[in-house]
Design a protein around this motif. Structure first.
Motif, PDB file in Angstrom:
ATOM      1  N   UNK A 116      11.580 -15.139   3.544  1.00 40.01           N
ATOM      2  CA  UNK A 116      10.431 -14.251   3.336  1.00 40.01           C
ATOM      3  C   UNK A 116       9.130 -14.964   3.657  1.00 40.01           C
ATOM      4  N   UNK A 117       9.020 -16.222   3.209  1.00 43.33           N
ATOM      5  CA  UNK A 117       7.814 -16.992   3.494  1.00 43.33           C
ATOM      6  C   UNK A 117       7.596 -17.162   4.990  1.00 43.33           C
ATOM      7  N   UNK A 145       3.136  -0.703  -6.450  1.00 45.19           N
ATOM      8  CA  UNK A 145       4.486  -0.729  -7.000  1.00 45.19           C
ATOM      9  C   UNK A 145       4.632   0.192  -8.200  1.00 45.19           C
ATOM     10  N   UNK A 146       3.493   0.566  -8.819  1.00 41.42           N
ATOM     11  CA  UNK A 146       3.613   1.507  -9.934  1.00 41.42           C
ATOM     12  C   UNK A 146       4.046   2.879  -9.417  1.00 41.42           C
ATOM     13  N   UNK A 195      17.757 -11.470  -2.299  1.00 45.17           N
ATOM     14  CA  UNK A 195      17.476 -12.456  -3.349  1.00 45.17           C
ATOM     15  C   UNK A 195      17.894 -11.939  -4.725  1.00 45.17           C
ATOM     16  N   UNK A 199       3.601  -6.541   3.019  1.00 50.00           N
ATOM     17  CA  UNK A 199       4.564  -7.610   2.855  1.00 50.00           C
ATOM     18  C   UNK A 199       4.821  -7.892   1.384  1.00 50.00           C
ATOM     19  N   UNK A 200       3.765  -7.738   0.572  1.00 51.10           N
ATOM     20  CA  UNK A 200       3.946  -7.969  -0.854  1.00 51.10           C
ATOM     21  C   UNK A 200       4.749  -6.842  -1.494  1.00 51.10           C
ATOM     22  N   UNK A 226       9.067 -12.385  -4.932  1.00 53.50           N
ATOM     23  CA  UNK A 226      10.306 -13.018  -4.483  1.00 53.50           C
ATOM     24  C   UNK A 226      10.752 -14.106  -5.458  1.00 53.50           C
ATOM     25  N   UNK A 284      -2.398   2.864 -15.257  1.00 54.62           N
ATOM     26  CA  UNK A 284      -2.428   1.511 -14.697  1.00 54.62           C
ATOM     27  C   UNK A 284      -3.624   1.368 -13.753  1.00 54.62           C
ATOM     28  N   UNK A 303       3.156 -18.879   1.161  1.00 55.27           N
ATOM     29  CA  UNK A 303       3.559 -17.655   1.866  1.00 55.27           C
ATOM     30  C   UNK A 303       4.662 -16.868   1.167  1.00 55.27           C
ATOM     31  N   UNK A 304       5.344 -17.466   0.192  1.00 50.37           N
ATOM     32  CA  UNK A 304       6.416 -16.737  -0.496  1.00 50.37           C
ATOM     33  C   UNK A 304       5.775 -15.706  -1.423  1.00 50.37           C
ATOM     34  N   UNK A 305       6.082 -14.423  -1.242  1.00 53.38           N
ATOM     35  CA  UNK A 305       5.449 -13.404  -2.091  1.00 53.38           C
ATOM     36  C   UNK A 305       5.808 -13.614  -3.565  1.00 53.38           C
ATOM     37  N   UNK A 323      13.929 -13.557  -9.154  1.00 55.33           N
ATOM     38  CA  UNK A 323      15.271 -14.061  -9.516  1.00 55.33           C
ATOM     39  C   UNK A 323      15.229 -15.467 -10.099  1.00 55.33           C
ATOM     40  N   UNK A 335      -1.865   0.359  -8.536  1.00 57.83           N
ATOM     41  CA  UNK A 335      -0.933  -0.648  -8.038  1.00 57.83           C
ATOM     42  C   UNK A 335       0.193   0.058  -7.280  1.00 57.83           C
ATOM     43  N   UNK A 381       9.033  -6.535  -1.102  1.00 56.03           N
ATOM     44  CA  UNK A 381       9.988  -7.257  -1.951  1.00 56.03           C
ATOM     45  C   UNK A 381      10.314  -6.430  -3.188  1.00 56.03           C
ATOM     46  N   UNK A 428       0.964   5.990 -13.929  1.00 61.05           N
ATOM     47  CA  UNK A 428       0.368   5.471 -12.691  1.00 61.05           C
ATOM     48  C   UNK A 428      -1.156   5.525 -12.793  1.00 61.05           C
ATOM     49  N   UNK A 447       6.768   3.692 -17.231  1.00 57.93           N
ATOM     50  CA  UNK A 447       7.013   4.603 -16.113  1.00 57.93           C
ATOM     51  C   UNK A 447       8.447   4.473 -15.580  1.00 57.93           C
ATOM     52  N   UNK A 450       6.545   3.234  -7.521  1.00 55.02           N
ATOM     53  CA  UNK A 450       7.983   3.128  -7.243  1.00 55.02           C
ATOM     54  C   UNK A 450       8.800   4.232  -7.912  1.00 55.02           C
ATOM     55  N   UNK A 505      14.087 -16.509  -0.215  1.00 64.46           N
ATOM     56  CA  UNK A 505      12.654 -16.731  -0.464  1.00 64.46           C
ATOM     57  C   UNK A 505      11.999 -17.456   0.701  1.00 64.46           C
ATOM     58  N   UNK A 506      12.695 -18.489   1.191  1.00 66.64           N
ATOM     59  CA  UNK A 506      12.136 -19.245   2.320  1.00 66.64           C
ATOM     60  C   UNK A 506      12.022 -18.337   3.541  1.00 66.64           C
ATOM     61  N   UNK A 516       3.979  -4.262 -12.545  1.00 69.13           N
ATOM     62  CA  UNK A 516       5.090  -3.325 -12.684  1.00 69.13           C
ATOM     63  C   UNK A 516       6.402  -4.012 -12.344  1.00 69.13           C
ATOM     64  N   UNK A 565      14.013  -4.056  -4.265  1.00 66.26           N
ATOM     65  CA  UNK A 565      14.814  -4.436  -5.423  1.00 66.26           C
ATOM     66  C   UNK A 565      15.612  -3.263  -5.954  1.00 66.26           C
TER      67      UNK A 565
END
Lengths: 264, 254
Positions: A234-235, A113-114, A215, A196-197, B109, B229, B104-106, B112, A111, A200, B226, B210, A116, A231-232, B195, A204
């Motif tokens: 980003x969409x 993001x792992x 956000x 794109x995924x 996101x 996972x 479309x919103x990931x 929050x 993954x 985000x 890593x 991690x 990061x 969020x909007x 994650x 952070x």
């Protein structure tokens, strides 16, 4: 009534308008807590605030969007210029393909993001680690698609070219690349989606600029209305990037009428 | 055929061994500080020496539990909505634009808002994982149900198969390959957001493991995590693929 029944788009639009009205009403009557479900009117005000004065003060929404787009594109392009040449070589060398398959399969399962925390240790919390994370996510997707694109070039095309004495570099540029192009572009589109995924999550940490940072930062200040605007945004950005790539596809490959055959 | 198959497997193993060997020798040569770039053996052995096996297994179990919860919720809700929207035309017309607006919103996101709605506990993490699974499962299942060959339906109707039986005997089996695709994609995305979901004030799970290791500068633990996972993703995805193949084999030959 029958006119409405035959117009699905109108039904959908009316339903959404009704939902928004209900949402607004529910928060005006106090059924929904404004902090948890900021009503559409509050979100519109937040958009205005973001467009005029910015959040955090001075960083307007255009800046956030531009920073995010720049990060995605840098990582994406880095992945393209590395993955495509490597993929072309692996795709043409069956032994190399067999030798790298397990590595590539595993690297794709990791993954993004792992990575990061590792990216932070190696590249710091600045721009570089974000770009590298996006590049990693895009790279493996693009690599597998490039290899597949080259492997599945119709061998008849290659043999036909050989009978006409087309070989070496010319075979690559004149036959293999054009034949592989639709699949390459389909891969690029998937890769962009992955980037794109990832962005985000990457935003952070360690930044206050970019839509992902916006956000999270807004929530820390209990400004959920601003989080929703982010969020909007980003969409919409996602839709825009996909549309941009589809446009590029039409410009680059005017002969390619339908991608249906390669899209999975 | 089997000779090329075993040859490819040998080559694949060779490639992996070469890569690990190169990594090990670069790390041991001392060009880069081992604190930043540890050898794979050092990463694995160091982690096993520092963390009891039970702790590691606990993190894995908690993460997998969250993923399974989020994924199951996403699969149930996604498939149910897809069936309802595909079955009742009006409902489909109403629901589709809402989905197209939210899709479309990931998933990340939503973090929050997930915190604001569900607090810092388990539900917010499961919600984010749920979102990762929900949209691909829903859109694939809907595509399968909406795109079913009308001849199949008409043929069933001439044999007086209607209503619920039409749905369970004809429509669902025909849509199964698309549903299966959605489930695979959804599972992958669930892992992808894990994650980030565990960044939300978690005290357990592989993502926490991690991120926590980073605070103490334990790069070996990060690398081990890593790889862990990645391995979990690979193994469970393979298991899901086997399950689906078995289950689909009833109707479709893959």
């Amino acid at each position: 009534m029958s006119a409405l029944r035959d117009r699905p788009a109108l039904q959908g639009a009316m339903f959404i308008v009704a939902l928004f009205a209900l949402w607004e009403l529910a928060s005006a009557l106090g059924w929904l807590r404004v902090f948890q479900f900021p009503p559409p009117s509050r979100i519109a005000e937040a958009l205005w605030e973001l467009a005029v004065s910015g959040f955090p003060e001075g960083v307007r929404i255009w800046t956030h969007a531009a920073v995010t787009i720049a990060r995605i594109l840098q990582g994406f392009l880095l992945a393209m210029i590395t993955a495509i040449p490597i993929g072309l070589v692996i795709g043409r060398a069956p032994l190399l393909d067999a030798a790298t398959l397990p590595i590539i399969t595993f690297a794709r399962s990791v993954a993004t993001l792992s990575l990061l925390p590792l990216a932070i240790v190696w590249f710091g919390i600045g721009e570089l680690s974000k770009v590298m994370l996006i590049a990693y996510g895009c790279f493996w997707v693009m690599l597998t698609n490039t290899i597949a694109a080259v492997k599945y070039v119709d061998p008849v095309l290659i043999r036909a070219a050989r009978t006409m004495d087309v070989d070496g570099a010319r075979l690559f540029t004149q036959v293999i690349l054009p034949a592989a192009a639709p699949r390459l572009l389909a891969g690029a589109r998937v890769a962009l989606g992955v980037g794109f995924m990832v962005i985000v999550g990457a935003e952070m940490i360690g930044t206050i600029r970019g839509l992902g940072a916006l956000i999270m930062e807004a929530r820390n200040f209990y400004r959920t209305d601003i989080s929703i605007v982010g969020m909007v945004a980003l969409g919409l950005l996602g839709i825009g990037l996909t549309a941009g790539l589809a446009w590029l596809e039409r410009v680059l490959l005017p002969w390619n009428t339908g991608l249906a055959s390669v899209r999975r | 055929m089997s000779t090329t198959g075993s040859r490819d497997a040998m080559l694949g193993a060779l490639g992996a061994v070469l890569l690990l060997g190169a990594w090990e020798s670069v790390a041991r040569s001392g060009i880069v500080s081992p604190a930043v770039f540890p050898a794979p053996s050092a990463a694995v052995l160091g982690t096993l020496a520092r963390m009891p096996l039970d702790d590691i297994a606990g993190h894995v179990a908690i993460s997998l539990g969250r993923i399974v919860c989020g994924f199951m919720l996403g699969a149930m809700l996604g498939i149910t909505i897809a069936i309802a929207a595909g079955w009742y035309r009006i409902l489909g017309n109403l629901v589709r634009p809402v989905i197209e607006m939210l899709r479309p919103i990931p998933p990340l996101a939503w973090i929050p808002m997930a915190i604001v709605w569900f607090g810092l506990g388990e539900p917010s993490k499961i919600f984010v994982i749920f979102l990762g699974a929900f949209f691909p499962i829903l859109t694939n299942a809907y595509r399968g149900i909406a795109g079913i060959d009308p001849v199949l339906i008409r043929a069933a109707q001439t044999m007086d198969v209607r209503g619920l039986r039409l749905l369970t005997k004809i429509v669902l089996p025909a849509a199964m390959p698309d549903i299966a695709t959605g489930l695979r994609v959804g599972w992958g995305l669930s892992f992808g957001v894990l994650v980030a979901a565990e960044l939300i004030a978690a005290e357990s799970g592989m993502g926490f493991m991690i991120m926590n290791a980073r605070q103490f500068g334990e790069v070996g633990v990060i690398i081990f995590g890593i790889l862990l996972i990645g391995a979990c993703n690979l193994v469970t995805d393979w298991g899901l693929a086997m399950l689906i193949r078995r289950w689909l084999g009833k109707w479709h030959s893959i």
